[in-house]
Scaffold this motif. Structure first.
Motif, PDB file in Angstrom:
ATOM      1  N   LEU A   8       0.839  -1.197   0.000  1.00 50.33           N
ATOM      2  CA  LEU A   8       0.000   0.000   0.000  1.00 50.33           C
ATOM      3  C   LEU A   8       0.872   1.245   0.000  1.00 50.33           C
ATOM      4  O   LEU A   8       1.842   1.347   0.741  1.00 50.33           O
ATOM      5  CB  LEU A   8      -0.906   0.028   1.228  1.00 50.33           C
ATOM      6  CG  LEU A   8      -1.992  -1.035   1.293  1.00 50.33           C
ATOM      7  CD1 LEU A   8      -2.727  -0.922   2.617  1.00 50.33           C
ATOM      8  CD2 LEU A   8      -2.956  -0.912   0.140  1.00 50.33           C
ATOM      9  N   SER A   9       0.495   2.169  -0.841  1.00 53.10           N
ATOM     10  CA  SER A   9       1.190   3.456  -0.836  1.00 53.10           C
ATOM     11  C   SER A   9       0.644   4.286   0.319  1.00 53.10           C
ATOM     12  O   SER A   9      -0.426   3.996   0.843  1.00 53.10           O
ATOM     13  CB  SER A   9       0.945   4.183  -2.159  1.00 53.10           C
ATOM     14  OG  SER A   9      -0.395   4.618  -2.229  1.00 53.10           O
ATOM     15  N   PRO A  10       1.331   5.316   0.720  1.00 55.17           N
ATOM     16  CA  PRO A  10       0.811   6.174   1.798  1.00 55.17           C
ATOM     17  C   PRO A  10      -0.572   6.731   1.465  1.00 55.17           C
ATOM     18  O   PRO A  10      -1.431   6.812   2.340  1.00 55.17           O
ATOM     19  CB  PRO A  10       1.845   7.283   1.916  1.00 55.17           C
ATOM     20  CG  PRO A  10       3.113   6.670   1.412  1.00 55.17           C
ATOM     21  CD  PRO A  10       2.678   5.711   0.322  1.00 55.17           C
ATOM     22  N   PHE A  15      -6.385   6.506   2.486  1.00 57.37           N
ATOM     23  CA  PHE A  15      -7.757   6.328   2.009  1.00 57.37           C
ATOM     24  C   PHE A  15      -8.430   5.188   2.772  1.00 57.37           C
ATOM     25  O   PHE A  15      -9.584   5.308   3.191  1.00 57.37           O
ATOM     26  CB  PHE A  15      -7.762   6.032   0.507  1.00 57.37           C
ATOM     27  CG  PHE A  15      -9.129   5.706  -0.017  1.00 57.37           C
ATOM     28  CD1 PHE A  15     -10.046   6.701  -0.277  1.00 57.37           C
ATOM     29  CD2 PHE A  15      -9.499   4.392  -0.235  1.00 57.37           C
ATOM     30  CE1 PHE A  15     -11.314   6.402  -0.746  1.00 57.37           C
ATOM     31  CE2 PHE A  15     -10.760   4.074  -0.703  1.00 57.37           C
ATOM     32  CZ  PHE A  15     -11.664   5.082  -0.960  1.00 57.37           C
ATOM     33  N   ALA A  16      -7.717   4.080   2.955  1.00 56.31           N
ATOM     34  CA  ALA A  16      -8.283   2.931   3.664  1.00 56.31           C
ATOM     35  C   ALA A  16      -8.639   3.308   5.101  1.00 56.31           C
ATOM     36  O   ALA A  16      -9.707   2.934   5.605  1.00 56.31           O
ATOM     37  CB  ALA A  16      -7.306   1.765   3.637  1.00 56.31           C
ATOM     38  N   ARG A  17      -7.767   4.046   5.760  1.00 55.08           N
ATOM     39  CA  ARG A  17      -8.048   4.486   7.136  1.00 55.08           C
ATOM     40  C   ARG A  17      -9.263   5.406   7.168  1.00 55.08           C
ATOM     41  O   ARG A  17     -10.120   5.300   8.056  1.00 55.08           O
ATOM     42  CB  ARG A  17      -6.836   5.180   7.738  1.00 55.08           C
ATOM     43  CG  ARG A  17      -5.742   4.234   8.186  1.00 55.08           C
ATOM     44  CD  ARG A  17      -4.686   4.955   9.016  1.00 55.08           C
ATOM     45  NE  ARG A  17      -4.037   6.048   8.292  1.00 55.08           N
ATOM     46  CZ  ARG A  17      -2.971   5.919   7.531  1.00 55.08           C
ATOM     47  NH1 ARG A  17      -2.408   4.746   7.366  1.00 55.08           N
ATOM     48  NH2 ARG A  17      -2.439   6.964   6.920  1.00 55.08           N
ATOM     49  N   ALA A  18      -9.358   6.318   6.206  1.00 54.32           N
ATOM     50  CA  ALA A  18     -10.501   7.240   6.160  1.00 54.32           C
ATOM     51  C   ALA A  18     -11.795   6.478   5.910  1.00 54.32           C
ATOM     52  O   ALA A  18     -12.832   6.793   6.511  1.00 54.32           O
ATOM     53  CB  ALA A  18     -10.287   8.286   5.075  1.00 54.32           C
ATOM     54  N   ARG A  19     -11.734   5.474   5.063  1.00 57.64           N
ATOM     55  CA  ARG A  19     -12.933   4.677   4.768  1.00 57.64           C
ATOM     56  C   ARG A  19     -13.396   3.917   6.008  1.00 57.64           C
ATOM     57  O   ARG A  19     -14.582   3.897   6.324  1.00 57.64           O
ATOM     58  CB  ARG A  19     -12.644   3.714   3.630  1.00 57.64           C
ATOM     59  CG  ARG A  19     -13.830   2.899   3.245  1.00 57.64           C
ATOM     60  CD  ARG A  19     -13.552   2.062   2.041  1.00 57.64           C
ATOM     61  NE  ARG A  19     -14.712   1.262   1.743  1.00 57.64           N
ATOM     62  CZ  ARG A  19     -14.801   0.455   0.731  1.00 57.64           C
ATOM     63  NH1 ARG A  19     -13.801   0.341  -0.106  1.00 57.64           N
ATOM     64  NH2 ARG A  19     -15.887  -0.247   0.529  1.00 57.64           N
ATOM     65  N   VAL A  20     -12.469   3.285   6.711  1.00 55.07           N
ATOM     66  CA  VAL A  20     -12.816   2.558   7.927  1.00 55.07           C
ATOM     67  C   VAL A  20     -13.390   3.518   8.961  1.00 55.07           C
ATOM     68  O   VAL A  20     -14.393   3.215   9.616  1.00 55.07           O
ATOM     69  CB  VAL A  20     -11.595   1.801   8.485  1.00 55.07           C
ATOM     70  CG1 VAL A  20     -11.851   1.294   9.895  1.00 55.07           C
ATOM     71  CG2 VAL A  20     -11.222   0.655   7.566  1.00 55.07           C
ATOM     72  N   SER A  21     -12.789   4.678   9.098  1.00 55.19           N
ATOM     73  CA  SER A  21     -13.273   5.672  10.046  1.00 55.19           C
ATOM     74  C   SER A  21     -14.704   6.109   9.699  1.00 55.19           C
ATOM     75  O   SER A  21     -15.560   6.218  10.582  1.00 55.19           O
ATOM     76  CB  SER A  21     -12.343   6.883  10.052  1.00 55.19           C
ATOM     77  OG  SER A  21     -12.826   7.877  10.913  1.00 55.19           O
TER      78      SER A  21
END
Length: 62
Positions: A8-10, A15-21
């Motif tokens: 995973l790129s930064p 994006f993945a963290r924002a989606r989970v949040s």
């Protein structure tokens, strides 16, 4: 064609963290709405009807 896993790129991981949040926030809002409706409903039929109007399910998690 074979799919290869890439690290995973930064930007992707952000994006993945924002989606989970966002998903956790939505789940919290839905749970809170269901609890509020349950506290205001006159009876079980009223509760079911109100939850259906809001697109919520009694006891649903997820």
């Amino acid at each position: 064609m074979r799919s290869e896993r890439r690290p995973l790129s930064p930007d992707t991981s952000e994006f993945a963290r924002a989606r989970v949040s966002a998903e956790l926030g939505l789940r919290h809002q839905r749970d809170q709405a269901a609890r509020t409706v349950a506290g205001r409903a006159r009876d079980v039929d009223d509760l079911r009807g109100l939850l259906a109007m809001l697109g919520l399910e009694a006891g649903a998690r997820g």
